[in-house]
Design a protein around this motif. Sequence first.
Motif, PDB file in Angstrom:
ATOM      1  N   TRP A 124     -63.807  53.807 -70.705  1.00 45.43           N
ATOM      2  CA  TRP A 124     -62.967  52.722 -70.889  1.00 45.43           C
ATOM      3  C   TRP A 124     -62.187  52.656 -69.454  1.00 45.43           C
ATOM      4  O   TRP A 124     -61.689  53.696 -69.058  1.00 45.43           O
ATOM      5  CB  TRP A 124     -62.226  52.754 -71.932  1.00 45.43           C
ATOM      6  CG  TRP A 124     -62.869  52.728 -73.436  1.00 45.43           C
ATOM      7  CD1 TRP A 124     -63.018  54.014 -74.158  1.00 45.43           C
ATOM      8  CD2 TRP A 124     -63.351  51.469 -74.091  1.00 45.43           C
ATOM      9  NE1 TRP A 124     -63.544  53.451 -75.301  1.00 45.43           N
ATOM     10  CE2 TRP A 124     -63.791  52.085 -75.325  1.00 45.43           C
ATOM     11  CE3 TRP A 124     -63.224  50.337 -73.750  1.00 45.43           C
ATOM     12  CZ2 TRP A 124     -64.441  51.271 -76.354  1.00 45.43           C
ATOM     13  CZ3 TRP A 124     -64.248  49.503 -74.554  1.00 45.43           C
ATOM     14  CH2 TRP A 124     -64.573  49.880 -75.798  1.00 45.43           C
ATOM     15  N   ALA A 167     -59.670  49.911 -73.850  1.00 47.40           N
ATOM     16  CA  ALA A 167     -60.171  50.529 -75.076  1.00 47.40           C
ATOM     17  C   ALA A 167     -59.839  49.548 -76.292  1.00 47.40           C
ATOM     18  O   ALA A 167     -59.012  49.395 -76.447  1.00 47.40           O
ATOM     19  CB  ALA A 167     -59.507  51.930 -75.090  1.00 47.40           C
ATOM     20  N   ARG A 193     -55.233  53.773 -74.124  1.00 43.94           N
ATOM     21  CA  ARG A 193     -55.631  52.579 -74.055  1.00 43.94           C
ATOM     22  C   ARG A 193     -55.006  52.168 -72.502  1.00 43.94           C
ATOM     23  O   ARG A 193     -55.846  51.582 -71.548  1.00 43.94           O
ATOM     24  CB  ARG A 193     -55.017  51.307 -74.787  1.00 43.94           C
ATOM     25  CG  ARG A 193     -55.863  50.050 -74.731  1.00 43.94           C
ATOM     26  CD  ARG A 193     -55.377  49.217 -76.103  1.00 43.94           C
ATOM     27  NE  ARG A 193     -54.685  49.849 -77.168  1.00 43.94           N
ATOM     28  CZ  ARG A 193     -54.122  49.654 -77.982  1.00 43.94           C
ATOM     29  NH1 ARG A 193     -53.271  48.759 -77.800  1.00 43.94           N
ATOM     30  NH2 ARG A 193     -53.531  50.535 -79.080  1.00 43.94           N
TER      31      ARG A 193
END
Length: 288
Positions: free
Chosen positions: A48, A53, A112
Motif C-alpha cells: 500500500w 490501505a 494507513r
Amino acid sequence: MPRHVSQVIQTVQTLEGGGFLVRRPFPTPQCSYIDPFLLLDQMGPVDWQPGEAIGAPDHPHRGFETVTYLLSGEMEHKDSQGNYGKLTPGDVQWMTAGAGVVHSEMPTAEFRERGGITNGFQIWVNLPAKLKLTPPRYQDIPVSRIPEVVLDDKGSRVHIIAGTIGNTTAVINTHTPITFLHVTLQPGVSFTHSVPPSQNAMVYIISGNGQFGSEAKSASAGQLVVFANNAEEITTTALSEEPLDLLLLGGEPLNEPVVRYGPFVMNTREEIFQAFQDYQSGKMGAIS
Ligand code: MN
C-alpha cells in the motif's frame, strides 16, 4: 504411512471487504468448502502507498468462527461485544461469532498513514449445529504466546496456532479438534505431521515449492494441496532454493448441511433468514 494427495487447488484472486485483494483457494465454483473449513483467504501480499490501505468496515457474522493470522502489516479489530485488538505480524485472533457479532477489521491509522505490505490469512471454521448460537468468544493471542517448535539450526520451524506437536500444545481453544500450523522449511528439509484419518487435512503454500504426500506431488506458492483420508501422515519436502513456507490445516468434518449467505453460515434457509432479521433488528449489537 503417508496420505495421498487428492487434489491441488489453484487460488483465484478476488476483492473482499472494502475492496482489498485476496488469493482464495475456496470457496470458488469448483470447491465450496472443505469440511469444517468454509473459507481460506490469503489477504495480500499488497504493497500500500501511504494513505491507501483499506480493510473491512462494520459487518456481522453468525454460525462459525473467523480466524485472522497476520504475516505483515497492522490490523485493528473492534466488535459489538466491546472487544478491541491490534494485530501485528505473527499474532492470531480467533473469534467465535456464534450467535452473532458485528466487527470491523481495518488497518491501524498509523499503518494507513505510513503504507507498507499487508499479508496474512483469514480462515472461517464452521461450528456444529448445536454450537451455532453459542455465545461469542474472542481470543487475541500475540506471537509471543504462540508456541514454536524448532526443527533444525538453519531456521526450519513450526508455529503451533492450533493443535499439538510432541508435548507442545497451542494456547488457543477450539470448539472442535483443529490443527493449524505455520511451517517454514529450509531447502531440502522434510516434515511429517500426523492428523487422524477421520480429519480432513490440507496445506496452503505461502512461498517456495515442495513435494507432498505418498506420490511426492509437486506444488508451489499459491496452491492448496488437499490430502486424502487414507492414513495419518501429512508429508512434505522443501524443494526450492528459498524456504518453503506453508500453513497446515486439519479438522474433523461436521457432516452437516451448510447453507451460507454472505457473512452467515447456518444449516437451513430459515436460519439464514432469521440471521438477517436478527442483524437488522440490532440483536447482534453494534460497535460503540
Ligand atoms: Mn469479518
